[in-house]
Motif scaffolding. Structure first.
Motif, PDB file in Angstrom:
ATOM      1  N   LEU A  36       0.840  -1.207   0.000  1.00  0.00           N
ATOM      2  CA  LEU A  36       0.000   0.000   0.000  1.00  0.00           C
ATOM      3  C   LEU A  36       0.873   1.255   0.000  1.00  0.00           C
ATOM      4  CD1 LEU A  36      -3.032   0.794   0.151  1.00  0.00           C
ATOM      5  CD2 LEU A  36      -2.703   1.101   2.610  1.00  0.00           C
ATOM      6  N   SER A  37       0.646   2.133  -0.975  1.00  0.00           N
ATOM      7  CA  SER A  37       1.466   3.340  -1.086  1.00  0.00           C
ATOM      8  C   SER A  37       0.666   4.628  -0.901  1.00  0.00           C
ATOM      9  CB  SER A  37       2.167   3.376  -2.452  1.00  0.00           C
ATOM     10  OG  SER A  37       1.224   3.392  -3.502  1.00  0.00           O
ATOM     11  N   THR A  38      -0.650   4.579  -1.100  1.00  0.00           N
ATOM     12  CA  THR A  38      -1.478   5.784  -0.982  1.00  0.00           C
ATOM     13  C   THR A  38      -2.673   5.508  -0.087  1.00  0.00           C
ATOM     14  OG1 THR A  38      -0.858   6.534  -3.197  1.00  0.00           O
ATOM     15  CG2 THR A  38      -2.830   7.505  -2.231  1.00  0.00           C
ATOM     16  N   LEU A  39      -2.864   6.358   0.930  1.00  0.00           N
ATOM     17  CA  LEU A  39      -3.976   6.201   1.866  1.00  0.00           C
ATOM     18  C   LEU A  39      -4.688   7.532   2.040  1.00  0.00           C
ATOM     19  CD1 LEU A  39      -5.574   4.559   3.976  1.00  0.00           C
ATOM     20  CD2 LEU A  39      -3.832   5.210   5.667  1.00  0.00           C
ATOM     21  N   HIS A  40      -5.998   7.535   1.798  1.00  0.00           N
ATOM     22  CA  HIS A  40      -6.823   8.728   1.968  1.00  0.00           C
ATOM     23  C   HIS A  40      -7.779   8.521   3.143  1.00  0.00           C
ATOM     24  CE1 HIS A  40      -6.441  10.310  -2.458  1.00  0.00           C
ATOM     25  NE2 HIS A  40      -5.284   9.945  -1.922  1.00  0.00           N
ATOM     26  N   LEU A  41      -7.639   9.365   4.162  1.00  0.00           N
ATOM     27  CA  LEU A  41      -8.537   9.356   5.319  1.00  0.00           C
ATOM     28  C   LEU A  41      -9.013  10.788   5.604  1.00  0.00           C
ATOM     29  CD1 LEU A  41      -6.650   6.896   7.716  1.00  0.00           C
ATOM     30  CD2 LEU A  41      -8.761   6.439   6.458  1.00  0.00           C
ATOM     31  N   SER A  42      -9.442  11.465   4.577  1.00  0.00           N
ATOM     32  CA  SER A  42      -9.909  12.849   4.713  1.00  0.00           C
ATOM     33  C   SER A  42     -11.394  12.880   5.078  1.00  0.00           C
ATOM     34  CB  SER A  42      -9.691  13.608   3.405  1.00  0.00           C
ATOM     35  OG  SER A  42      -8.312  13.661   3.091  1.00  0.00           O
ATOM     36  N   TYR A  43     -11.775  13.913   5.833  1.00  0.00           N
ATOM     37  CA  TYR A  43     -13.168  14.127   6.218  1.00  0.00           C
ATOM     38  C   TYR A  43     -13.773  12.898   6.906  1.00  0.00           C
ATOM     39  CZ  TYR A  43     -12.287  18.019   3.142  1.00  0.00           C
ATOM     40  OH  TYR A  43     -11.727  19.129   2.565  1.00  0.00           O
ATOM     41  N   LEU A  53       2.247   4.377  11.314  1.00  0.00           N
ATOM     42  CA  LEU A  53       2.910   5.200  10.303  1.00  0.00           C
ATOM     43  C   LEU A  53       4.429   5.219  10.428  1.00  0.00           C
ATOM     44  CD1 LEU A  53       0.546   8.312  10.176  1.00  0.00           C
ATOM     45  CD2 LEU A  53       0.796   6.535   8.436  1.00  0.00           C
ATOM     46  N   LYS A  54       4.942   4.734  11.521  1.00  0.00           N
ATOM     47  CA  LYS A  54       6.386   4.824  11.733  1.00  0.00           C
ATOM     48  C   LYS A  54       7.161   3.936  10.772  1.00  0.00           C
ATOM     49  CE  LYS A  54       6.105   6.265  16.555  1.00  0.00           C
ATOM     50  NZ  LYS A  54       6.452   5.997  17.968  1.00  0.00           N
ATOM     51  N   PHE A  55       6.613   2.766  10.479  1.00  0.00           N
ATOM     52  CA  PHE A  55       7.324   1.834   9.590  1.00  0.00           C
ATOM     53  C   PHE A  55       6.317   1.215   8.625  1.00  0.00           C
ATOM     54  CE2 PHE A  55       9.331   1.815  13.784  1.00  0.00           C
ATOM     55  CZ  PHE A  55      10.578   2.320  13.457  1.00  0.00           C
ATOM     56  N   ASN A  56       6.276   1.707   7.409  1.00  0.00           N
ATOM     57  CA  ASN A  56       5.333   1.194   6.414  1.00  0.00           C
ATOM     58  C   ASN A  56       5.819   1.581   5.028  1.00  0.00           C
ATOM     59  OD1 ASN A  56       3.951   3.878   5.623  1.00  0.00           O
ATOM     60  ND2 ASN A  56       3.847   3.846   7.857  1.00  0.00           N
ATOM     61  N   THR A  57       5.015   1.306   4.003  1.00  0.00           N
ATOM     62  CA  THR A  57       5.410   1.600   2.621  1.00  0.00           C
ATOM     63  C   THR A  57       4.652   2.772   2.021  1.00  0.00           C
ATOM     64  OG1 THR A  57       3.798  -0.052   1.860  1.00  0.00           O
ATOM     65  CG2 THR A  57       6.079  -0.784   2.167  1.00  0.00           C
ATOM     66  N   LEU A  58       3.855   3.483   2.824  1.00  0.00           N
ATOM     67  CA  LEU A  58       3.093   4.618   2.298  1.00  0.00           C
ATOM     68  C   LEU A  58       4.017   5.693   1.734  1.00  0.00           C
ATOM     69  CD1 LEU A  58       0.230   5.419   4.846  1.00  0.00           C
ATOM     70  CD2 LEU A  58       0.047   4.268   2.649  1.00  0.00           C
ATOM     71  N   THR A  59       3.604   6.269   0.601  1.00  0.00           N
ATOM     72  CA  THR A  59       4.306   7.430   0.060  1.00  0.00           C
ATOM     73  C   THR A  59       3.417   8.669   0.064  1.00  0.00           C
ATOM     74  OG1 THR A  59       3.639   6.865  -2.206  1.00  0.00           O
ATOM     75  CG2 THR A  59       5.770   6.007  -1.432  1.00  0.00           C
ATOM     76  N   SER A  60       2.089   8.477   0.154  1.00  0.00           N
ATOM     77  CA  SER A  60       1.162   9.613   0.155  1.00  0.00           C
ATOM     78  C   SER A  60       0.062   9.380   1.180  1.00  0.00           C
ATOM     79  CB  SER A  60       0.543   9.805  -1.231  1.00  0.00           C
ATOM     80  OG  SER A  60      -0.376  10.886  -1.245  1.00  0.00           O
ATOM     81  N   LEU A  61      -0.172  10.396   2.039  1.00  0.00           N
ATOM     82  CA  LEU A  61      -1.177  10.300   3.099  1.00  0.00           C
ATOM     83  C   LEU A  61      -2.019  11.562   3.101  1.00  0.00           C
ATOM     84  CD1 LEU A  61      -2.349   8.931   5.652  1.00  0.00           C
ATOM     85  CD2 LEU A  61      -0.563  10.108   6.964  1.00  0.00           C
ATOM     86  N   ASN A  63       9.700   7.968   9.969  1.00  0.00           N
ATOM     87  CA  ASN A  63       9.221   7.392   8.713  1.00  0.00           C
ATOM     88  C   ASN A  63      10.189   7.700   7.575  1.00  0.00           C
ATOM     89  OD1 ASN A  63       7.673   7.790   6.013  1.00  0.00           O
ATOM     90  ND2 ASN A  63       6.357   6.457   7.235  1.00  0.00           N
ATOM     91  N   THR A  64      10.414   6.726   6.711  1.00  0.00           N
ATOM     92  CA  THR A  64      11.378   6.905   5.614  1.00  0.00           C
ATOM     93  C   THR A  64      10.749   6.725   4.238  1.00  0.00           C
ATOM     94  OG1 THR A  64      12.020   4.567   5.745  1.00  0.00           O
ATOM     95  CG2 THR A  64      13.308   6.146   7.044  1.00  0.00           C
ATOM     96  N   THR A  65       9.416   6.733   4.157  1.00  0.00           N
ATOM     97  CA  THR A  65       8.775   6.504   2.857  1.00  0.00           C
ATOM     98  C   THR A  65       7.795   7.597   2.435  1.00  0.00           C
ATOM     99  OG1 THR A  65       7.011   5.175   3.872  1.00  0.00           O
ATOM    100  CG2 THR A  65       8.967   3.997   3.065  1.00  0.00           C
ATOM    101  N   ILE A  66       7.115   8.236   3.398  1.00  0.00           N
ATOM    102  CA  ILE A  66       6.072   9.199   3.040  1.00  0.00           C
ATOM    103  C   ILE A  66       6.680  10.437   2.373  1.00  0.00           C
ATOM    104  CG2 ILE A  66       4.309  10.761   3.938  1.00  0.00           C
ATOM    105  CD1 ILE A  66       3.609   8.712   6.017  1.00  0.00           C
ATOM    106  N   LYS A  67       6.217  10.717   1.155  1.00  0.00           N
ATOM    107  CA  LYS A  67       6.701  11.866   0.387  1.00  0.00           C
ATOM    108  C   LYS A  67       5.705  13.017   0.348  1.00  0.00           C
ATOM    109  CE  LYS A  67       9.714   9.211  -2.698  1.00  0.00           C
ATOM    110  NZ  LYS A  67      10.058   8.914  -4.111  1.00  0.00           N
ATOM    111  N   SER A  68       4.417  12.706   0.516  1.00  0.00           N
ATOM    112  CA  SER A  68       3.388  13.749   0.445  1.00  0.00           C
ATOM    113  C   SER A  68       2.397  13.566   1.577  1.00  0.00           C
ATOM    114  CB  SER A  68       2.633  13.690  -0.895  1.00  0.00           C
ATOM    115  OG  SER A  68       3.508  13.826  -1.986  1.00  0.00           O
ATOM    116  N   ILE A  69       2.096  14.667   2.290  1.00  0.00           N
ATOM    117  CA  ILE A  69       1.092  14.605   3.345  1.00  0.00           C
ATOM    118  C   ILE A  69       0.205  15.850   3.264  1.00  0.00           C
ATOM    119  CG2 ILE A  69       2.625  15.660   5.082  1.00  0.00           C
ATOM    120  CD1 ILE A  69       1.208  13.713   7.103  1.00  0.00           C
ATOM    121  N   TYR A  70      -1.103  15.612   3.297  1.00  0.00           N
ATOM    122  CA  TYR A  70      -2.083  16.682   3.109  1.00  0.00           C
ATOM    123  C   TYR A  70      -2.887  16.846   4.392  1.00  0.00           C
ATOM    124  CZ  TYR A  70      -0.817  15.749  -1.714  1.00  0.00           C
ATOM    125  OH  TYR A  70      -0.111  15.565  -2.876  1.00  0.00           O
TER     126      TYR A  70
END
Length: 424
Positions: A66-73, A88-96, A118-125
């Protein structure tokens, strides 16, 4: 067939705003723990409770795809974010994406703690939360140690000038972040000044959004000064600020020197014809700006004469111009079209909601369609020359619009509180 087998070949799951039950979310998360195909999961806009978040956190700890997770609203509270952060500390997500929840500085502290390792998340909204200036302080500390985050969205979090100062301090030395969105945060000239100082030193930021703030010509002057030094910023959104004619003059001076900015958004900035004329004059020498948004600025006919001179230049780089919601008349528009017939680079020219006749709109559409066709043909020839078969197979206009020009609406779309801007 059980749920795990049913998801064996699925890569994309989107249940956003489907009103799925908390029990369904828990079961889905459990099913994905051993899944090796799903890379995208969107659960935004559903009644997600703490039990659901705990299931998602467990999923993040063991799932490796899993690389992208959306939990908005999802109305996630500080406690919910604390639970999620464990996963979130150790996973494969790149976008949250966590926009539009209700967590504040307490939850953010846990999230920042996770992002520090975390060493994978590149984008956080994080738009539309309750982060405030205290939360900005925490994010500032994170930006000093995080080595992967490239995109940070903080739209509508009321970080103010104090929070902007904290973020700006981190940006002076951060070499990873490339995009930051700070719209609707009650940022004034003081905060803008701190950000401008950071931009003089930062060498990686390419996109900044400051729309819907309280920036006056003084703040714009500070930003403009930074643009004469900064060599990496390509996208600047100043929509719904009090730029006014004097602020536009400062930006024009910067554009004569700056060689990196490709998109400038000035929707509803009260720059008027006087300010627009200054920008047009700067564009006679600027060879990098591609997208210019001047919607709703009380711009009148005389500006089109200045613009025509710019568009006649073979060295001009403009491909997208948006002049909707101004005060331009049909005669001036027709004259412009007749003057710029030899221009083959302008592919989008928006004059909607001006005093323009339908026949003139059709002429303008014909002009831009011709240029779009020319761009396509040029690109196809390039593909043949380079023997780029993959690119040639993808050569339709939608893809070309992404390859050859940056659309005027590039960037995040935000729905914020609009207000009337007046110049003193």
């Amino acid at each position: 067939m059980d749920s795990t087998e049913a998801l064996a070949d699925v890569t994309f799951i989107d249940f956003s705003f489907e009103k799925v039950s908390p029990e369904f979310v828990q079961k889905l998360a459990s099913s994905l723990e051993s899944n090796k195909t799903v890379t995208f999961l969107n659960l935004s806009g559903n009644p997600v409770n703490d039990a659901c978040v705990e299931s998602i956190a467990c999923l993040l700890k063991v799932n490796n795809t899993l690389s992208t997770l959306h939990l908005s609203y999802n109305r996630l509270s500080d406690h919910s974010i604390r639970i999620l952060s464990f996963g979130l500390k150790f996973n494969t997500l790149t976008s949250l994406r966590l926009e539009g929840n209700r967590f504040g500085t307490v939850g953010l502290e846990e999230l920042v703690s996770a992002l520090n390792v975390n060493t994978t998340i590149k984008s956080i909204y994080l738009a539309h939360n309750k982060i405030s200036s205290d939360g900005a302080d925490q994010l500032s500390l994170m930006l000093r140690v995080n080595s992967t985050l490239e995109c940070l969205s903080l739209f509508n979090n009321e970080i103010g000038d104090t929070g902007t100062e904290s973020i700006s301090s981190a940006l002076k030395t951060n070499t990873i972040l490339t995009a930051i969105y700070l719209g609707q945060n009650k940022i004034g000239d003081e905060g803008t000044g701190h950000l401008a100082i950071a931009l003089k030193l930062n060498t990686t930021i390419t996109k900044i959004s400051l729309d819907n703030n309280f920036i006056s010509p003084d703040g714009i002057e500070a930003l403009s000064d930074a643009l004469t030094i900064n060599k990496t910023l390509t996208f600047l959104d100043l929509e719904w600020n009090g730029v006014c004619p004097s602020g536009a003059a400062h930006l024009a001076s910067a554009l004569k020197i700056n060689k990196s900015l490709t998109t400038l958004k000035l929707y509803n900035c009260s720059i008027e014809t006087k300010g627009a004329d200054k920008l047009a004059l700067a564009l006679t020498t600027n060879t990098t700006l591609e997208n210019l948004d001047l919607r709703k600025n009380a711009i009148k006919d005389p500006f089109l004469n200045k613009l025509a001179a710019v568009l006649k230049l073979n060295s001009n780089s403009l491909t997208n111009i948006n002049l909707a919601y101004n005060q331009i008349n049909d005669k001036a528009a027709r004259k412009l079209i007749s003057i710029i017939e030899e221009n083959y680079t302008l592919t989008t020219f928006n004059l909607k909601y001006n005093n323009i006749k339908e026949v003139t709109k059709e002429s303008l559409d014909s002009f831009t369609r011709r240029n779009q066709s020319f761009v396509r043909e040029t690109y196809v020839k390039k593909c043949y020359t380079c023997n780029d078969i993959l690119a040639l197979n993808k050569c339709d206009y939608k893809l070309l619009s992404l390859r050859l020009r940056k659309p005027i609406d590039d960037g995040l779309q935000h729905i914020g509180k609009r207000r009337k801007i007046a110049c003193n």
